[in-house]
Design an enzyme around this catalytic site. Structure first.
Site, PDB file in Angstrom:
ATOM      1  N   ASP A   1      -7.168  -4.306   7.835  1.00 27.86           N
ATOM      2  CA  ASP A   1      -6.490  -5.250   6.937  1.00 27.86           C
ATOM      3  C   ASP A   1      -5.957  -6.486   7.671  1.00 27.86           C
ATOM      4  O   ASP A   1      -5.408  -7.384   7.034  1.00 27.86           O
ATOM      5  CB  ASP A   1      -5.341  -4.555   6.192  1.00 27.86           C
ATOM      6  CG  ASP A   1      -5.854  -3.676   5.058  1.00 27.86           C
ATOM      7  OD1 ASP A   1      -7.059  -3.736   4.749  1.00 27.86           O
ATOM      8  OD2 ASP A   1      -5.044  -2.920   4.482  1.00 27.86           O
TER       9      ASP A   1
ATOM     10  N   CYS B   1     -16.185  -2.670  -4.184  1.00 28.87           N
ATOM     11  CA  CYS B   1     -15.507  -3.965  -4.298  1.00 28.87           C
ATOM     12  C   CYS B   1     -16.098  -4.885  -3.254  1.00 28.87           C
ATOM     13  O   CYS B   1     -17.053  -4.518  -2.568  1.00 28.87           O
ATOM     14  CB  CYS B   1     -13.994  -3.812  -4.158  1.00 28.87           C
ATOM     15  SG  CYS B   1     -13.461  -3.468  -2.495  1.00 28.87           S
TER      16      CYS B   1
ATOM     17  N   ARG C   1     -17.156   1.764  -0.963  1.00 29.16           N
ATOM     18  CA  ARG C   1     -15.920   2.527  -1.133  1.00 29.16           C
ATOM     19  C   ARG C   1     -16.066   3.768  -2.022  1.00 29.16           C
ATOM     20  O   ARG C   1     -15.486   3.837  -3.117  1.00 29.16           O
ATOM     21  CB  ARG C   1     -14.805   1.608  -1.627  1.00 29.16           C
ATOM     22  CG  ARG C   1     -14.584   0.445  -0.680  1.00 29.16           C
ATOM     23  CD  ARG C   1     -13.445  -0.415  -1.046  1.00 29.16           C
ATOM     24  NE  ARG C   1     -12.160   0.143  -0.642  1.00 29.16           N
ATOM     25  CZ  ARG C   1     -11.020  -0.512  -0.715  1.00 29.16           C
ATOM     26  NH1 ARG C   1     -10.993  -1.739  -1.167  1.00 29.16           N
ATOM     27  NH2 ARG C   1      -9.890   0.052  -0.339  1.00 29.16           N
TER      28      ARG C   1
ATOM     29  N   ARG D   1      -2.344 -10.740  -4.986  1.00 29.10           N
ATOM     30  CA  ARG D   1      -2.293  -9.275  -5.071  1.00 29.10           C
ATOM     31  C   ARG D   1      -1.433  -8.680  -3.960  1.00 29.10           C
ATOM     32  O   ARG D   1      -0.918  -7.571  -4.105  1.00 29.10           O
ATOM     33  CB  ARG D   1      -3.701  -8.689  -4.956  1.00 29.10           C
ATOM     34  CG  ARG D   1      -4.573  -8.899  -6.179  1.00 29.10           C
ATOM     35  CD  ARG D   1      -5.897  -8.174  -5.998  1.00 29.10           C
ATOM     36  NE  ARG D   1      -5.669  -6.916  -5.307  1.00 29.10           N
ATOM     37  CZ  ARG D   1      -6.439  -6.416  -4.348  1.00 29.10           C
ATOM     38  NH1 ARG D   1      -7.507  -7.045  -3.977  1.00 29.10           N
ATOM     39  NH2 ARG D   1      -6.145  -5.269  -3.773  1.00 29.10           N
TER      40      ARG D   1
ATOM     41  N   ASN E   1       0.819  -1.223   0.000  1.00 30.77           N
ATOM     42  CA  ASN E   1       0.000   0.000   0.000  1.00 30.77           C
ATOM     43  C   ASN E   1       0.848   1.266   0.000  1.00 30.77           C
ATOM     44  O   ASN E   1       0.449   2.279  -0.572  1.00 30.77           O
ATOM     45  CB  ASN E   1      -0.960   0.003   1.198  1.00 30.77           C
ATOM     46  CG  ASN E   1      -2.099  -0.987   0.996  1.00 30.77           C
ATOM     47  OD1 ASN E   1      -2.272  -1.525  -0.096  1.00 30.77           O
ATOM     48  ND2 ASN E   1      -2.862  -1.235   2.040  1.00 30.77           N
TER      49      ASN E   1
END
Ligand code: UD1
Length: 435
Positions: free
Chosen positions: A306, A117, A122, A398, A23
């Site tokens: 997360d 998503c 979002r 990812r 990120n």
């Protein structure tokens, strides 16, 4: 159609090196658009999302090259395009981070709305509100955000929520604005501080990153820089939980323990021993079974959303009842149904999950619905009795560089198969897996 296959129940012991932060790197890559000279980024993880971002940058006219020592050389001295292609934004939401820098550099930017998503709707309203405060004209036409401003002008911006992405968008745009911008109630995540340090290295004047107010004094142009990305705190956190869930003894190298304070505190509360034998080393020693604990996700320095799915996997096999409140995203419990397939006892109501710890999970066929949900299934598989077969592996790819190699090196039995349709015995395709 890749699948991961895990033969669970082995305590993990040994050392795992932590990669650069996905990120942070995504924001730095977007930020490199601001420089009128080439920049070099080091410690960028080799991940699908990073590759997509380099494609976004290339589509705007940036020259992107890998150096011999694995760094990325980024040359945005002459950008040729201000439109980001639809297919790249739909492949990765973080492509939207280029909006602020492209607008600041070229005076206009056109980018598709990223849409929702799996984990939530979002919206990007706070990004757009911030850019409007800096004097940009922003409209949404035919699914595209169109922003223009001959010259952005510094201004006070108040964020209704400390959004990571919105803070990054506004920070980046403000570095080339005329005058001073303050962002109040901004995000305080380590990725924000890393971006601020990168911008400062490029000659920007940014103060207060890591607090709830950031001040940016705009400059007419930014120079090149050579910058190293911070370690990935979510990857490190996932491996700490891997040590905890397997009753293992893991040492992580190349970490920043101060970025993981909320998780470290929670794991200690649950009965694990955490030590930092060196400044950038973290060790976890876990008993066979940990105790229940309540978790509430919050913006940094709170417990990170997360890592919510991963800690849920751990709480699912800890002793007692835990309550998890997810306050950041509205639909981030998609892993629950998959954990139930493995024998977990979890009930959800709205954004709250009540987890009644069970003695043991049992391996099952499960599906990763998003990146961190997938990580939670890998952790569950490492602890479970028997084989766990995980589909939807592209989500996991990812965000985790060399996941299987790192886990195998500390004693996990995990492998990958490429299957077309239904394999009769997928485990038989992975060398080293015992039945
Ligand atoms: C980033 C991280 C993601 C992490 C999240 C929260 C990247 C690439 N992704 O995502 O892994 O889970 O921070 O730590 O860095 N919101 C609005 N309006 C906006 C923007 C956000 O309502 O304009 C809401 C979101 O819907 C969400 C909350 O704010 O409910 C947090 O989102 P935000 O902090 O913006 O997350 P991202 O930057 O998208």
């Amino acid at each position: 159609m890749d699948r991961l296959i895990i033969d669970g129940g082995r305590p993990l012991t040994g050392t795992i090196p932590i990669s650069g932060a996905k990120n942070a790197a995504l924001a730095l890559l977007a930020g490199s658009l601001l420089a009128s000279e080439p920049t070099v980024l080091r410690n960028v993880p080799r991940l699908v999302d990073i590759h997509v971002m380099t494609e976004v940058l290339a589509s705007l006219g940036m020259k992107v090259d890998a150096t011999v020592d694995g760094a990325l050389r980024l040359d945005a001295s002459s950008l040729t395009d201000f439109t980001t292609p639809y297919d790249l934004v739909t492949r990765m939401r973080a492509s939207f981070f280029v909006l602020g820098p492209v607008l600041a550099r070229l005076g206009q930017a056109r980018i598709p709305l990223p849409g929702g998503c799996a984990i939530g709707s979002r919206p990007v309203d706070l990004h757009l509100k911030g850019l409007r405060s800096l004097g940009a004209k922003v409209t949404i036409e035919h699914g595209y955000v169109e922003a223009s401003a001959d010259q952005l002008v510094g201004a006070p911006v108040y964020l209704d929520y400390p959004s990571v992405g919105a803070t990054e968008t506004i920070m980046m745009a403000a570095t080339l604005a005329d005058g001073t911008t303050t962002i109040d109630n901004c995000a305080q995540e380590p990725e924000i501080t890393d971006l601020a340090e990168f911008l400062i290295a490029m000659g920007a004047r940014v103060e207060g990153a890591g607090t709830e107010q950031i001040t940016i004094h705009g400059r007419p142009r930014l120079e090149g820089a050579d910058f190293t990305c911070i370690p990935d705190r979510v990857e490190a956190g996932t491996f700490l939980i891997a040590g905890a869930i397997t009753g293992g003894d893991l040492t992580l190298t190349g970490v920043r323990p101060e970025h993981l304070a909320a998780l470290i505190g929670k794991l200690q509360e649950m009965g694990a021993i955490l030590t930092a034998p060196d400044g950038d080393v973290l060790r976890i020693q876990a008993p066979e079974r940990l105790k229940a604990a309540d978790v509430r996700t919050m913006p940094f320095p709170g417990f990170p959303t997360d890592l919510q799915a991963q800690i849920m996997a751990l709480l699912a096999v800890s002793e007692g009842t835990s309550v998890i409140s997810e306050t950041v995203f509205e639909n981030r419990f998609l892993h629950v149904d998959e954990l139930l397939r493995m024998g977990a006892n979890i009930k959800t109501e709205g954004n709250v999950a009540v987890v009644q710890g069970v003695d043991r999970l049992s391996g099952a066929e499960v599906r990763a619905t998003d990146l961190r949900a997938g990580a939670a299934l890998v952790l569950s598989g490492l602890a479970a009795r028997g084989h766990t077969i995980i589909s939807g592996v592209h989500h996991i790819d990812r965000g985790y560089e060399d996941l299987e190699r790192k886990l195998v090196a500390v004693g996990a039995a995990i492998g990958r198969t490429q299957v077309e349709g239904q394999a009769s015995d997928p485990a038989a395709q992975v060398p080293g897996l015992t039945r």
